[in-house]
Scaffold this motif. Structure first.
Motif: not given
Length: 764
Positions: A124, A127-128, A180, A184
């Motif tokens: 996860a 995600k960045y 997260s 965004p």
């Protein structure tokens, strides 16, 4: 060094296995780095080391010897040596990591990818983007690793860090994952705020979050409560659920009050039931067998209502005498106590112990669900039917039963006491059920329904030792946001806990380091107005933050019909009640770091009440103060909100003893009153003051010094009597405390340790 041996003759084994000549200048450089800024003599440390050097010694051995020297010089007069030892430990960590992976700090994006590839980090984090991870890596400040004393540095390394991971990388990865769930366009900004608050030790993440958030499929919740129905299917399902919780490192409370008593009927046969003890023994053995991934035995507190017929045997189940088959030494007993029982204790009246099965079968009363006026009416009806419809019962002297409880507490530290009516009066979700008891550490609780809903809570703590008044508003709001995000990130270990998580979104923002906060200001635990003012600020900003999150994300699912929806706050208090409490508080804290002066009292509470009715609240329970016994060492402050046991003492660890000396207590050595000599009524009054602002609970330990003349200097021959302990416990109930955690004693100037593994499993 040996006779005639010089430094140039000594060959040292580097961390990579190669040999090099001993370089005293390098040792001196490290020693000076470790001692910089502290009031210690670096030459003394270097001199202590030279007697231990030998041919073939490794650089790691040199570092360990320096640490041993520093710890050996630590004393009440020179407590800062423990920080020197902490820096030396961190230096070794940096060097070992550099050898294993080729770099220490720097290349954060590469470090993340490497951990993901080795399945140590949850994917996860990807995600960045690489660019975002590179930017985040620029936030890292390695100097923050230098602030730990030895106890904190070792605990952080051994309990929380993964292989090939450094402290700031762990904190940054946690912060990024916690952010997260954000949009965004803002998540990096929010992640940086999270990181800086965590890394500078203003917010302390609970052990399940700090240890499990980065790993794949980690459970993040600290506290669970389940309850058993009176049938085999429910009993064994909840034992399985307790195992699932323990597997993931959580602490669990199990309420067994619905289970029929010893001598009750089974399948129509009288005197067939073995009561609650055999089922408790199964839970006991489950806690041992499912040992939290090999880290330590599971931690289970067993709650039983004070009216249950098996209470006397329950109090004896950890005694050495009696049938070993009906003993359970590895659980943490908890008695759930009603106001009616406490009144009868005060009035020296009789108390009736009954079988819940017979009461339900004969009178249609599910006594386990009752509290307050409902319980008192049901209990009166039951006692009116004694020897008619109710035949399986026992009447005892209420005060003698309470004395039995006290004897057990003095001998074993337990049972914990949960004041059921106080807890349920403050329950904002009365419309959806009731609270059967407390969790493992006595601070977190909410509605539980066997087979449907299991209490599930996530925790963090504000480190008051490191917070200025101007920071309370911002850091409190960050803490609430962290925990609300955690709810969406965690994977509860069984269905009932996920149902509860989704329905109630229960969180617990706590506090640690209150003793430091008071000492820095030359205040004590008698400074109730200042304590009240501090916790009012925390309460306001945490509640405000949850309301703001409700605007952004929606209220918790069970909000309609709750006490919150009626404009009540802080555990079902009306605004008028809150204002009345606040009027007794000092006002020196009310400064907002971003908005100038905070809204004037009472307008801010009135406005907040209206806003909650309009927009809802995101979390049904918001504040709860855990014991933080271990995590406070990492944080470099005193545990929880309690006075420190002693200004300087040694903690026993597996590899020896480690010096503990809370820094701000040391600075105010002349002023601070140690807990081992503090009248516990002062502690109770302070906790009751805080409890007015904490909507869930507080882990309140009580420590009684049994030596003569401690509390009564004018009577040097007098020691604490049973009546003193009795009065203190009754005071805890009458002052509105919700629970009593451990009761500890000091005998012959020696602190009698009780097991802290329970609280370590839960909040720490």
């Amino acid at each position: 060094m040996g006779a005639g041996e010089t430094c140039s003759d000594i060959q040292v084994v580097r961390r990579d296995g190669s040999l090099t000549s001993l370089d005293v200048a390098k040792i001196r450089s490290v020693v000076e780095w470790a001692c910089a800024g502290y009031n210690v003599n670096s030459i003394a440390l270097e001199a202590g080391l030279t007697t231990r050097l030998r041919h073939g010694i490794s650089t790691r051995d040199i570092q360990d010897n320096l640490i041993d020297c520093a710890l050996g010089m630590c004393s009440p007069d020179e407590p800062e040596w423990r920080y020197v030892a902490g820096r030396l430990h961190v230096w070794s960590l940096w060097k070992d990591t550099q050898v294993r992976r080729g770099f220490a700090y720097g290349n954060y994006d590469h470090a993340v990818q490497s951990q993901v590839d080795r399945e140590r980090y949850d994917r996860a984090i990807l995600k960045y983007s690489q660019a975002e991870l590179t930017e985040a890596g620029t936030w890292i400040n390695p100097d923050w690793d230098k602030d730990y004393d030895y106890a904190g540095a070792v605990l952080l390394t051994k309990r929380y860090l993964l292989t090939n991971e450094l402290p700031q990388e762990a904190f940054l990865t946690c912060a990024l994952l916690l952010a997260s769930t954000e949009k965004p366009e803002v998540r990096l900004t929010i992640a940086r705020k999270f990181y800086e608050a965590i890394a500078t030790r203003k917010i302390s993440l609970a052990t399940p979050i700090l240890a499990n958030l980065r790993i794949p499929n980690g459970s993040l919740s600290s506290c669970f409560i389940i309850a058993m129905d009176d049938n085999l299917e429910s009993i064994f399902e909840e034992i399985t659920n307790a195992a699932r919780i323990s597997k993931n490192g959580g602490g669990v409370g199990v309420n067994v009050s619905r289970i029929r008593a010893t001598g009750s009927w089974v399948m129509g046969k009288d005197n067939a039931s073995g009561g609650v003890i055999p089922w408790i023994k199964l839970l006991n053995d489950t806690a041992i067998a499912v040992n939290q991934g090999g880290r330590r035995a599971g931690a289970v507190t067993i709650g039983l209502d004070i009216w249950h017929l098996d209470v006397p045997e329950f109090l004896e189940m950890q005694a050495e005498n009696g049938d070993r088959r009906r003993k359970a030494y590895d659980v943490f007993p908890q008695l759930v106590i009603t106001d009616e029982f406490m009144r009868r204790v005060q009035n020296k009246q009789k108390w009736t112990l009954v079988d819940p099965y017979e009461v339900k079968e004969k009178l249609g009363i599910d006594l386990a669900e009752k509290w307050g006026d409902g319980f008192e009416a049901a209990y009166a009806e039951i006692e009116a039917e004694l020897d008619r419809k109710i035949t399986l019962y026992k009447q005892v002297d209420a005060r003698e039963l309470f004395k039995h409880i006290m004897r057990s507490q003095v001998e074993t530290g337990m049972p914990y006491l949960a004041f059921k009516d106080t807890i349920n009066r403050a329950n904002p979700n009365k419309h959806e059920g009731y609270i059967p008891g407390v969790n493992l550490c006595c601070e977190s609780f909410s509605n539980v329904k066997p087979g449907l809903e299991a209490h599930c809570c996530n925790l963090v703590s504000l480190n008051l030792a490191n917070l200025d008044e101007s920071e309370i508003a911002e850091v409190s709001q960050l803490a609430v946001r962290i925990l609300d995000n955690t709810i969406d990130l965690t994977q509860p270990p069984f269905t009932d806990s996920k149902t509860h998580n989704d329905k109630y979104r229960t969180i617990g923002v706590g506090c640690m380091g209150l003793a430091d906060w008071l000492a820095k200001r030359h205040l004590g635990y008698q400074s109730l107005t200042e304590i009240s003012s501090l916790f009012e600020e925390v309460a306001y900003w945490c509640t405000f933050a949850s309301m703001e999150l409700a605007k952004e994300r929606g209220a918790y699912a069970a909000f309609p019909g709750s006490e919150w929806s009626k404009g009540k706050l802080l555990g079902s208090k009306t605004v008028a009640e809150i204002i009345a409490i606040s009027q007794n508080s000092d006002r020196f804290l009310r400064q907002s770091p971003t908005e100038g002066n905070s809204p004037a009292m009472p307008s801010r509470w009135l406005q907040l009440s209206q806003d909650v009715k309009t927009y809802g609240i995101r979390n049904s329970h918001i504040t709860a103060i855990a014991p933080n016994t271990s995590s406070s060492l990492v944080q470099g402050c005193t545990a929880s909100i309690l006075p420190v046991y002693s200004k300087f003492f040694y903690d026993k660890w597996a590899k020896g003893t480690v010096p503990i000396a809370p820094p701000f207590i040391q600075e105010c050595f002349w002023f601070y009153r140690e807990n081992k000599s503090l009248d516990q009524k002062v502690v109770v009054k302070a906790v009751a003051t805080m409890q007015q602002w904490i909507d869930t609970g507080i882990s309140m330990e009580l420590l009684f010094n049994l030596n003569q003349g401690v509390y009564f200097p004018e009577e040097p021959e007098r020691a604490v009597k049973a009546k003193d302990i009795f009065d203190t416990l009754v005071m805890a109930w009458s002052e509105g405390c919700k629970a009593v955690y451990y009761v500890r004693t000091v005998q012959k100037d020696d602190f009698k340790e009780r097991s802290d593994e329970g609280c370590a499993a839960c909040a720490n």
